[in-house]
Write a protein that holds these residues in place. Structure first.
Motif, PDB file in Angstrom:
ATOM      1  N   LYS A  48       0.864  -1.236  -0.084  1.00  0.00           N
ATOM      2  CA  LYS A  48       0.169  -0.100   0.000  1.00  0.00           C
ATOM      3  C   LYS A  48       0.837   1.199   0.099  1.00  0.00           C
ATOM      4  O   LYS A  48       0.453   2.355  -0.636  1.00  0.00           O
ATOM      5  CB  LYS A  48      -0.909   0.047   1.078  1.00  0.00           C
ATOM      6  CG  LYS A  48      -2.059  -0.995   1.089  1.00  0.00           C
ATOM      7  CD  LYS A  48      -3.023  -0.925   2.301  1.00  0.00           C
ATOM      8  CE  LYS A  48      -4.164  -1.979   2.007  1.00  0.00           C
ATOM      9  NZ  LYS A  48      -4.931  -2.174   3.189  1.00  0.00           N
ATOM     10  N   ARG A  49       1.852   1.211   0.799  1.00  0.00           N
ATOM     11  CA  ARG A  49       2.820   2.757   0.781  1.00  0.00           C
ATOM     12  C   ARG A  49       3.407   2.599  -0.530  1.00  0.00           C
ATOM     13  O   ARG A  49       3.581   3.795  -1.040  1.00  0.00           O
ATOM     14  CB  ARG A  49       3.958   2.344   2.003  1.00  0.00           C
ATOM     15  CG  ARG A  49       3.432   2.177   3.339  1.00  0.00           C
ATOM     16  CD  ARG A  49       2.938   3.735   3.694  1.00  0.00           C
ATOM     17  NE  ARG A  49       3.901   4.697   3.716  1.00  0.00           N
ATOM     18  CZ  ARG A  49       3.608   5.994   4.011  1.00  0.00           C
ATOM     19  NH1 ARG A  49       2.317   6.315   4.149  1.00  0.00           N
ATOM     20  NH2 ARG A  49       4.718   6.937   3.875  1.00  0.00           N
ATOM     21  N   MET A  50       4.048   1.618  -1.153  1.00  0.00           N
ATOM     22  CA  MET A  50       4.499   1.655  -2.442  1.00  0.00           C
ATOM     23  C   MET A  50       3.553   2.249  -3.241  1.00  0.00           C
ATOM     24  O   MET A  50       3.634   3.175  -4.332  1.00  0.00           O
ATOM     25  CB  MET A  50       5.170   0.542  -2.904  1.00  0.00           C
ATOM     26  CG  MET A  50       6.402   0.062  -2.336  1.00  0.00           C
ATOM     27  SD  MET A  50       7.972   1.104  -2.529  1.00  0.00           S
ATOM     28  CE  MET A  50       8.128   1.174  -4.183  1.00  0.00           C
ATOM     29  N   ALA A  51       2.331   1.929  -3.514  1.00  0.00           N
ATOM     30  CA  ALA A  51       1.245   2.126  -4.566  1.00  0.00           C
ATOM     31  C   ALA A  51       1.086   3.500  -4.138  1.00  0.00           C
ATOM     32  O   ALA A  51       0.921   4.312  -5.058  1.00  0.00           O
ATOM     33  CB  ALA A  51      -0.004   1.392  -4.300  1.00  0.00           C
ATOM     34  N   LYS A  52       0.761   4.060  -3.191  1.00  0.00           N
ATOM     35  CA  LYS A  52       0.748   5.432  -2.682  1.00  0.00           C
ATOM     36  C   LYS A  52       1.646   6.407  -3.279  1.00  0.00           C
ATOM     37  O   LYS A  52       1.426   7.362  -3.884  1.00  0.00           O
ATOM     38  CB  LYS A  52       0.452   5.628  -1.182  1.00  0.00           C
ATOM     39  CG  LYS A  52       0.077   6.975  -0.801  1.00  0.00           C
ATOM     40  CD  LYS A  52      -0.115   7.194   0.732  1.00  0.00           C
ATOM     41  CE  LYS A  52      -0.482   8.534   1.179  1.00  0.00           C
ATOM     42  NZ  LYS A  52      -0.689   8.834   2.500  1.00  0.00           N
ATOM     43  N   ALA A  53       2.842   5.987  -3.095  1.00  0.00           N
ATOM     44  CA  ALA A  53       3.926   6.580  -3.408  1.00  0.00           C
ATOM     45  C   ALA A  53       4.310   6.764  -4.892  1.00  0.00           C
ATOM     46  O   ALA A  53       4.377   7.663  -5.713  1.00  0.00           O
ATOM     47  CB  ALA A  53       5.351   5.969  -2.851  1.00  0.00           C
ATOM     48  N   HIS A  54       3.904   5.559  -5.608  1.00  0.00           N
ATOM     49  CA  HIS A  54       3.804   5.642  -7.263  1.00  0.00           C
ATOM     50  C   HIS A  54       2.704   6.638  -7.598  1.00  0.00           C
ATOM     51  O   HIS A  54       2.883   7.354  -8.628  1.00  0.00           O
ATOM     52  CB  HIS A  54       3.936   4.419  -7.561  1.00  0.00           C
ATOM     53  CG  HIS A  54       5.090   3.559  -7.456  1.00  0.00           C
ATOM     54  ND1 HIS A  54       5.530   2.453  -8.323  1.00  0.00           N
ATOM     55  CD2 HIS A  54       6.222   3.954  -6.781  1.00  0.00           C
ATOM     56  CE1 HIS A  54       6.669   1.924  -7.644  1.00  0.00           C
ATOM     57  NE2 HIS A  54       7.218   2.659  -7.138  1.00  0.00           N
ATOM     58  N   ILE A  58       2.546  10.572 -10.316  1.00  0.00           N
ATOM     59  CA  ILE A  58       1.994  10.641 -11.602  1.00  0.00           C
ATOM     60  C   ILE A  58       1.290  12.125 -11.664  1.00  0.00           C
ATOM     61  O   ILE A  58       0.587  12.174 -10.575  1.00  0.00           O
ATOM     62  CB  ILE A  58       0.884   9.415 -11.747  1.00  0.00           C
ATOM     63  CG1 ILE A  58       1.623   8.079 -11.694  1.00  0.00           C
ATOM     64  CG2 ILE A  58       0.046   9.688 -12.977  1.00  0.00           C
ATOM     65  CD1 ILE A  58       0.234   6.997 -11.627  1.00  0.00           C
ATOM     66  N   PRO A  59       1.566  12.778 -12.816  1.00  0.00           N
ATOM     67  CA  PRO A  59       0.985  14.189 -12.667  1.00  0.00           C
ATOM     68  C   PRO A  59      -0.499  13.927 -13.010  1.00  0.00           C
ATOM     69  O   PRO A  59      -0.810  13.189 -13.555  1.00  0.00           O
ATOM     70  CB  PRO A  59       1.594  14.760 -13.835  1.00  0.00           C
ATOM     71  CG  PRO A  59       2.486  13.662 -14.740  1.00  0.00           C
ATOM     72  CD  PRO A  59       2.415  12.398 -13.648  1.00  0.00           C
ATOM     73  N   SER A  60      -1.050  15.018 -12.268  1.00  0.00           N
ATOM     74  CA  SER A  60      -2.485  15.253 -12.258  1.00  0.00           C
ATOM     75  C   SER A  60      -2.863  15.629 -13.821  1.00  0.00           C
ATOM     76  O   SER A  60      -2.276  16.596 -14.205  1.00  0.00           O
ATOM     77  CB  SER A  60      -3.134  15.828 -11.114  1.00  0.00           C
ATOM     78  OG  SER A  60      -3.007  15.226 -10.018  1.00  0.00           O
TER      79      SER A  60
END
Length: 60
Positions: A48-54, A58-60
Protein backbone atom coordinates in the motif's frame (compact mmCIF):
# COMPACT_ATOMS: atom_id res chain seq x y z
CA UNK A 1 28.19 17.04 2.46
CA UNK A 2 25.80 14.16 1.80
CA UNK A 3 22.28 14.53 0.50
CA UNK A 4 19.41 13.25 2.66
CA UNK A 5 16.19 12.05 1.07
CA UNK A 6 12.86 11.20 2.70
CA UNK A 7 11.87 7.54 2.63
CA UNK A 8 8.48 6.90 1.01
CA UNK A 9 7.80 4.06 3.46
CA UNK A 10 8.84 5.37 6.91
CA UNK A 11 9.22 9.12 6.14
CA UNK A 12 12.68 9.30 7.79
CA UNK A 13 15.39 11.36 6.13
CA UNK A 14 18.43 9.23 5.35
CA UNK A 15 21.59 9.37 3.29
CA UNK A 16 21.56 5.69 2.33
CA UNK A 17 18.83 4.14 0.21
CA UNK A 18 17.65 3.35 -3.29
CA UNK A 19 15.30 4.82 -5.85
CA UNK A 20 12.75 2.43 -7.30
CA UNK A 21 10.84 4.00 -10.18
CA UNK A 22 11.66 7.47 -8.79
CA UNK A 23 10.45 6.50 -5.30
CA UNK A 24 13.10 6.68 -2.55
CA UNK A 25 13.34 3.80 -0.04
CA UNK A 26 15.83 3.86 2.85
CA UNK A 27 18.13 0.88 3.45
CA UNK A 28 16.25 -0.17 6.60
CA UNK A 29 12.87 -0.31 4.82
CA UNK A 30 14.41 -2.00 1.79
CA UNK A 31 15.86 -4.75 4.01
CA UNK A 32 12.57 -5.19 5.86
CA UNK A 33 10.58 -5.32 2.61
CA UNK A 34 12.91 -7.94 1.14
CA UNK A 35 12.75 -10.07 4.29
CA UNK A 36 8.97 -9.91 4.74
CA UNK A 37 7.08 -12.97 3.50
CA UNK A 38 3.91 -12.39 1.46
CA UNK A 39 1.71 -13.90 4.19
CA UNK A 40 2.98 -11.43 6.83
CA UNK A 41 0.57 -8.52 7.59
CA UNK A 42 3.44 -6.06 7.08
CA UNK A 43 3.69 -7.14 3.44
CA UNK A 44 0.30 -5.57 2.66
CA UNK A 45 1.45 -2.38 4.43
CA UNK A 46 4.51 -2.18 2.15
CA UNK A 47 2.40 -2.81 -0.95
CA UNK A 48 0.00 0.00 0.00
CA UNK A 49 2.81 2.45 0.81
CA UNK A 50 4.54 1.74 -2.51
CA UNK A 51 1.27 2.13 -4.44
CA UNK A 52 0.59 5.45 -2.71
CA UNK A 53 4.11 6.66 -3.41
CA UNK A 54 3.90 5.69 -7.09
CA UNK A 55 0.51 7.37 -7.49
CA UNK A 56 1.93 10.58 -6.08
CA UNK A 57 4.54 10.57 -8.89
CA UNK A 58 1.88 10.59 -11.63
CA UNK A 59 1.02 14.13 -12.75
CA UNK A 60 -2.63 15.08 -12.43
Amino acid sequence: MSRKDQCSICSRETEEGIYLLRVYICEACEAEMIGTPADDPRYEYFVKRMAKAHKSMIPS
